[in-house]
Design an enzyme around this catalytic site. Structure first.
Site, short mmCIF file in Angstrom:
data_model
loop_
_atom_site.label_atom_id
_atom_site.label_comp_id
_atom_site.label_asym_id
_atom_site.label_seq_id
_atom_site.Cartn_x
_atom_site.Cartn_y
_atom_site.Cartn_z
CG ASP A 1 44.01 36.00 34.04
OD1 ASP A 1 43.11 36.31 33.25
OD2 ASP A 1 43.80 35.57 35.18
CG HIS B 1 39.98 36.79 32.90
ND1 HIS B 1 40.99 35.86 32.97
CD2 HIS B 1 38.85 36.12 32.59
CE1 HIS B 1 40.48 34.66 32.73
NE2 HIS B 1 39.19 34.78 32.49
#
Length: 136
Positions: A11, A13
């Site tokens: 991930d 983000h």
């Protein structure tokens, strides 16, 4: 109180991770931010190295479930983590899902606090309430 945080797995983000970091610091926590693309072993190694009280894992792409299944067995390999507060938040499944099903699943994986699609401030309020109750 010391917190290790970061984004699990593949991930990336970054913005959400930075907002978590800033919000924790604004609330007076000492933060050790591992950034994005972090593997579970790295989280636990950092907890041991820093003496952290809280491990806060985030995920926005829904990959957390695959990684979280390994939390309990991995935590058992480390010493002196019985009092570690384990928290996870963000979008915790791929696609949609309701909290009534997701929260118990993640608690079974070993997390004390599970914030599926909960806004950041509400999640951090929950953390502070959990700490307050534990300290009584």
């Amino acid at each position: 109180m010391k917190v290790v945080t970061g984004v699990v797995g593949n991930d990336i983000h970054v913005v959400a991770n930075r907002l978590i970091d800033l919000s924790l610091r604004a609330r007076g926590f000492e933060v050790f931010n591992l950034g994005v693309n972090t593997y579970l072993e790295e989280f636990f190694d950092a907890v041991v190295e820093t003496g952290a009280d809280v491990l806060l894992i985030s995920s926005l792409n829904g990959e957390a479930e695959g990684w979280s299944r390994e939390v309990k067995p991995l935590k058992a390999k480390y010493k002196n983590l019985d009092n570690l507060i384990m928290m996870i938040g963000g979008n915790l499944v791929v696609g949609s899902g309701n909290a009534e099903e997701i929260v118990p699943k993640y608690k079974n994986y070993g997390f004390d606090l599970v914030c599926h699609q909960v806004d950041l401030n509400t999640g951090l309020d929950s953390l502070e309430e959990f700490i307050e109750k534990r300290n009584k």
